[in-house]
Design a protein around this motif. Sequence first.
Motif, short mmCIF file in Angstrom:
data_model
loop_
_atom_site.label_atom_id
_atom_site.label_comp_id
_atom_site.label_asym_id
_atom_site.label_seq_id
_atom_site.Cartn_x
_atom_site.Cartn_y
_atom_site.Cartn_z
N ALA A 165 66.38 13.14 109.37
CA ALA A 165 66.21 13.92 110.59
C ALA A 165 67.56 14.34 111.17
O ALA A 165 67.71 15.48 111.64
N GLN A 166 68.52 13.44 111.12
CA GLN A 166 69.85 13.79 111.64
C GLN A 166 70.48 14.91 110.82
O GLN A 166 71.09 15.84 111.38
N ARG A 178 71.53 18.82 111.97
CA ARG A 178 72.88 19.34 111.77
C ARG A 178 72.95 20.48 110.75
O ARG A 178 74.02 21.05 110.56
N SER A 179 71.84 20.78 110.12
CA SER A 179 71.91 21.68 108.97
C SER A 179 71.63 23.13 109.32
O SER A 179 71.63 23.98 108.44
N ARG A 180 71.38 23.41 110.58
CA ARG A 180 70.92 24.75 110.93
C ARG A 180 71.85 25.40 111.93
O ARG A 180 71.60 25.37 113.15
N PRO A 181 72.96 26.00 111.47
CA PRO A 181 73.80 26.74 112.41
C PRO A 181 73.02 27.89 113.02
O PRO A 181 72.08 28.42 112.43
N LEU A 182 73.42 28.27 114.21
CA LEU A 182 72.68 29.27 114.97
C LEU A 182 73.40 30.62 114.92
O LEU A 182 74.59 30.70 115.26
N VAL A 231 80.09 26.51 107.78
CA VAL A 231 79.17 27.52 108.32
C VAL A 231 79.54 28.91 107.80
O VAL A 231 78.69 29.69 107.36
N LEU A 232 80.84 29.22 107.85
CA LEU A 232 81.30 30.53 107.38
C LEU A 232 81.14 30.68 105.87
O LEU A 232 80.71 31.72 105.37
#
Length: 694
Positions: free
Chosen positions: A506-507, A511-515, A578-579
């Motif tokens: 779950a953690q 953390r896996s979904r940048p916006l 992320v980039l």
Amino acid sequence: MTTAARETFETGAFDRLRTLTGDPSTEFRPDQLEAIRDVVLDRSRVLCVQRTGWGKSAVYFVATALLRDAGAGPTLIVSPLLALMRNQIVAAERLGLRAHTINSTNRGEWDRVRELLADGTVDLLLISPERLNNPRFRDDMLPLFAASVGLLVIDEAHCISDWGHDFRPDYRRVKDMLDALAPEVAVLGTTATANDRVVGDVLEQLAGANNEPLRSYRGPLARTSLRLETLDLPRPAERLAWLVEHLPRLPGSGIVYTLTKRDAEQVAAFLTANGVPALAYSGEQDTEQRIATEERLLRNEIKAVVATSALGMGYDKADLTFIVHFQAPGSVVAYYQQVGRAGRGVDHADVILLRGGEDRRIQDFFIEQAFPARERVRAVRDELAASGDEGRTTRDLMSVVNIGMGRIESMLKILDVEGAVTRAGNRWHAVPDSDWSYDSTRYEQVTALRRAEQEAMAAYGADGGCLMRALQEELDDPDPQDCGRCSVCTEARFGNPPDASLVEVAQRHLRSRPLELEVRKMAPDAATGAMRKIPEDARTEPGWALARVGDGGWWPAIERGLRAGRFDDEIAVALADVLREAGTRVAWVTTVPSARLGGVVPDLAERVAAELGVDHLGLVARSVDRPPQREMANAFQQAANVRGAFTVTATPPAGAGVLLDDRRLSGWTIAMVGGQLRRAGAEAVVPLTLATLM
């Protein structure tokens, strides 16, 4: 009344009830037949305060059928939620009633409904309270209906009282309808969630022209089919893991409630990804999507709907077998309202409250947004008074008052209902010689009540008392009793900590979904506040945020870094990832200068640039000190606060660059500084922030 007349009435009432339920052996519950008799035979004003699942809708449907048979006009039901309206229309049609609705989603049908009303071919019309505040409805349809109505129903009548947990200013317009009714027209108010203070307020507001008191029916509020339990799981990852562990073991289908739309979407996504079929539901979704979700839950095609309070009052699925709260609502009364969706047609339903560490912060936000400050109300009224006959649009007012769109619209609605301002088209006007005054005492009292409700919710399950009894006592049930079923009266069933490995999953999910940050293409004009297109050569690219402020993923680590004055290396790596994962190729990194954080963000930018193998450059300087952007409440004020505050100090090098900021609150700082870099020669600017508020 003669014995024969009474028997005829009761036979007709039982026939309608059994048609409505589809069960030839159905009997009326205590007080139902009495309330129907008051409405149909005596044309009285009645208030029913009864537990969820008691059958308040049966009272007004059966009464409508009997009144129409007797030649009375149609029934008008003021109903607060679209989901509730849809359920009510289906139920009314089972009785052969011709039911229609007028709401914000079917404006194209208003003229046809008006024609049907004029022809006398409408038995029951459902409207949202917002329609009572719509000038077109008030001018064109309300007089027609007031002249012919046989019964006025105010469903969820607690909404009429600002002491109620779900007060809605539009409900105050019910008084206009009451004043327009003929004296012989019956009135019925219904609610499950009204304590003594709210009941007194509603009784006063619905009283007849000669202050004739309402007849009221108040029953016990205990729900014997519900088994209540509470758990403290401060971290969102723990609660997500708990849901994946336990929902598959619970029979049937149910609802998981969250306080915000974003949490509903996040929880539903995690459940689905881990084999638990779930859909998110909120008031911001389009009507078709909400209807499709409601129907799939009704057909038990999904395990759970993860919903905000938009799926609350009146949603009727008799076999819901569980309600889980991912966060605690702001009051015990609101909690009772929502858990009442379960256990209506089954003998047992599990109701579990998962307390989160963020609950109070979210509750505080809603409490603090309820009433506008005196000085802001004065500024709005002064501006409207100065505008004379010209008036002002909502956007005009935002340019002179530091209030967000939602709050200023809510303020204007309250001022309109209370007679301080009026609306013509899209323009607002001051009411000349209005005797309205800012009622600070009442606002303070209601806010104090909200705080007391918040404390009662915090004590629920923590003070060693029966959980059902706590709900009854908060609602002033005259005879609260220990239930003998809840986790306090018996023992906990769901209290074991969730599996540690699942908490880790779950953690990682959190953390896996940048916006993705959308490109701002419009900005408020500096002089007029009107939105103007941002030129192509001053726009940024779509950007990214690592987290949302307050979420359970990266935010705790970001918050630690803000407190410590230095971010961990894992955050620098995560920003670079992320980039990379988005396929965004950049040649340099720069930052938005922060008066508050000093060198904290440039230090982080240096490490992000090193991780990407590019240069970190200081290209932007702060030229003027301005108030923190978080103090600016609308787009005009936010953009004005940034305009002229920053200077580009050097020509950007070739290639696309990253503009790093710590937090994206309004979006205007990074959009406007990015625009300055573009105008200074930057080929492209990609915004990157640690966290976003939106």
